[in-house]
Design an enzyme around this catalytic site. Structure first.
Site, short mmCIF file in Angstrom:
data_model
loop_
_atom_site.label_atom_id
_atom_site.label_comp_id
_atom_site.label_asym_id
_atom_site.label_seq_id
_atom_site.Cartn_x
_atom_site.Cartn_y
_atom_site.Cartn_z
N TRP A 102 2.84 -0.29 1.03
CA TRP A 102 1.59 -0.47 0.30
C TRP A 102 1.53 -1.83 -0.36
O TRP A 102 0.48 -2.46 -0.39
CB TRP A 102 1.36 0.68 -0.69
CG TRP A 102 1.26 1.99 0.03
CD1 TRP A 102 2.15 3.01 0.01
CD2 TRP A 102 0.22 2.39 0.95
NE1 TRP A 102 1.74 4.02 0.84
CE2 TRP A 102 0.56 3.67 1.42
CE3 TRP A 102 -0.96 1.79 1.40
CZ2 TRP A 102 -0.24 4.36 2.35
CZ3 TRP A 102 -1.75 2.48 2.31
CH2 TRP A 102 -1.39 3.75 2.77
N ASP A 173 -0.43 -1.05 -8.78
CA ASP A 173 -0.93 0.07 -7.98
C ASP A 173 -0.11 1.28 -8.39
O ASP A 173 1.06 1.40 -8.06
CB ASP A 173 -0.73 -0.27 -6.49
CG ASP A 173 -1.07 0.89 -5.57
OD1 ASP A 173 -1.47 1.96 -6.07
OD2 ASP A 173 -0.93 0.72 -4.34
N LYS A 197 -3.44 12.03 -5.43
CA LYS A 197 -2.05 12.49 -5.56
C LYS A 197 -1.90 13.19 -6.92
O LYS A 197 -1.73 14.39 -6.97
CB LYS A 197 -1.10 11.32 -5.42
CG LYS A 197 -1.24 10.66 -4.03
CD LYS A 197 -0.62 9.31 -3.99
CE LYS A 197 -1.13 8.49 -2.83
NZ LYS A 197 -0.92 9.07 -1.52
N1 PMP Z 1 -1.07 2.66 -2.61
C1 PMP Z 1 -0.17 3.66 -2.59
C2 PMP Z 1 1.07 3.54 -3.42
C3 PMP Z 1 -0.40 4.77 -1.78
O1 PMP Z 1 0.49 5.76 -1.73
C4 PMP Z 1 -1.59 4.85 -1.02
C5 PMP Z 1 -1.94 6.04 -0.15
N2 PMP Z 1 -0.97 6.86 0.22
C6 PMP Z 1 -2.47 3.77 -1.07
C7 PMP Z 1 -2.20 2.71 -1.89
C8 PMP Z 1 -3.74 3.77 -0.25
O2 PMP Z 1 -4.63 4.59 -0.90
P1 PMP Z 1 -6.08 4.94 -0.31
O3 PMP Z 1 -5.88 5.79 0.88
O4 PMP Z 1 -6.71 5.64 -1.48
O5 PMP Z 1 -6.76 3.67 0.00
#
Ligand code: PMP
Length: 362
Positions: A102, A173, A197
């Site tokens: 991520w 994030d 989550k």
């Molecule tokens: N950052 C992290 C740490 C994640 O775990 C995730 C999704 N699993 C995301 C960003 C992406 O999130 P989204 O699908 O809401 O764009």
């Protein structure tokens, strides 16, 4: 109807109490004769849900008045782009600390918009098994911000002590560990998280932005991509994802009812201790290769002696009522996601399944 124990990484388990209240209110929200989904986002009923959700985030996280709480769409992924778009001019640069897939996605977006310095990466042979130590950071004192991923959902690592960046604000994030533990907000200029989550269903991202960062945001952006638009209109510039925010409200009230973040954090530590003890005490049957001080309390990843045994573990787990044990497709193995809604009893159950499985297959 039997509900399964749910260990998906996201969308993930929600507190049963929150779902039950939503079910009971679904057809007639607060005597208004319609569902909250069907009511205007300008109605007094929705207004109360919206504003209470913002106040609860402030209260539970202990945010001072100089932080604004926004509800935006586009998930955490949209924030990968909105953060640099709003904060970086063409000659400016931000630091990014890479600790997993991520954070790599976040820096990719920043590089489209401006300059990004990789202040550290713990990637080795395509995997990340730790977060960097302070001494390993190559920080730029002129960076506009330093971006981190507080919990790495795929690799199962977590910052237990945030990096020190001096006068450079942290942008985090926190998609997979927001509201799972007490944090001091003061080093953070922006905190963002997809809700699916620890906060509620998918469809809404929470963005917490400090006033000095808001003041630095660039003019001339497309209206919907500017933090100022949403801050000026209390996240009601356009139609918000009202049902997702309503569910977030139910989850926030559930956290408050449990005794707030302190109570949640205490239980999360207990849960983590229990499952990592089961891994470490399995005589090598289960292996977690994460640096001990960086192990995630939210996403517990481990391997079994063979991929065949891992498949068997997932299949027998499902038969026993445990959903979502398969590791992320990019790294394989097993992942047990134990966000706030998976309480101690649920972790005890999965741990006893792990012990039985090891006894039968070890
Ligand atoms: N950052 C992290 C740490 C994640 O775990 C995730 C999704 N699993 C995301 C960003 C992406 O999130 P989204 O699908 O809401 O764009």
């Amino acid at each position: 109807m039997a509900r399964l124990r749910n260990y998906y990484a996201g969308p993930a388990a929600l507190p049963l109490e929150a779902l039950e209240i939503a079910r009971d209110e679904l057809l007639d929200f607060q005597g208004g004769g319609v569902s909250v989904m069907e009511t205007s986002h300008r109605s007094k009923e929705y207004d109360q849900v919206h504003n209470e959700s913002i106040s609860l985030i402030r209260e539970l996280m202990g945010l001072p008045d100089n932080y604004q709480v926004l509800f935006l769409q586009g998930g955490a992924s949209m924030q990968f782009a909105m953060v640099p778009m709003n904060l970086l001019g063409p000659d400016q640069s931000a630091d990014y600390i890479l600790t997993g897939s991520w954070s790599k996605k976040a820096v990719k977006e920043a590089k489209i918009i401006a300059q990004a310095n990789i202040a550290a990466t713990t990637e080795k042979d395509g995997v990340f098994t730790s977060v960097p130590k302070q001494s390993e950071l190559n920080l730029d004192p002129k960076a506009v911000y330093c971006h981190i991923t507080s919990n790495n959902t795929i690799f199962g690592t977590q910052w237990h002590q945030f990096p020190e960046t001096g006068s450079v604000p942290l942008v985090a994030d926190m998609s997979s560990d927001i509201l799972s533990r007490k944090i001091d907000p003061s080093p953070f200029g922006i905190i963002y998280a997809g809700a699916q989550k620890n906060l509620g269903p998918s469809g809404v991202a929470v963005v917490i932005i400090r006033d000095d960062m808001l003041a630095k945001c660039r003019e001339g952006l497309p209206t919907m991509l500017s933090y100022k638009t949403h801050a000026d209109k209390n996240s009601l510039f356009n139609t918000p994802p009202s049902f997702s925010i309503y569910m977030v409200n139910k989850v926030l009230n559930w956290i408050k009812g449990r005794g707030g973040i302190e109570a949640v954090e205490k239980e999360n530590i207990e849960k983590g201790t229990l499952i990592y003890e089961a891994i470490d005490g399995s005589g090598g049957f289960y292996k977690n290769s994460i640096a001990k001080e960086n192990r995630s309390l939210m996403n517990v990843v481990f391997r079994l002696p063979s991929e065949e045994l891992e498949k068997k573990f997932v299949a027998e787990g499902l038969q026993a009522g445990f959903l979502g044990l398969k590791g992320h497709r990019s790294i394989g193995g097993i992942r047990v996601s134990i966000y706030n809604a998976n309480q101690l009893d649920s972790v005890k159950e999965v741990v006893s399944f792990m012990k039985e499985f090891a006894a039968q297959n070890g």
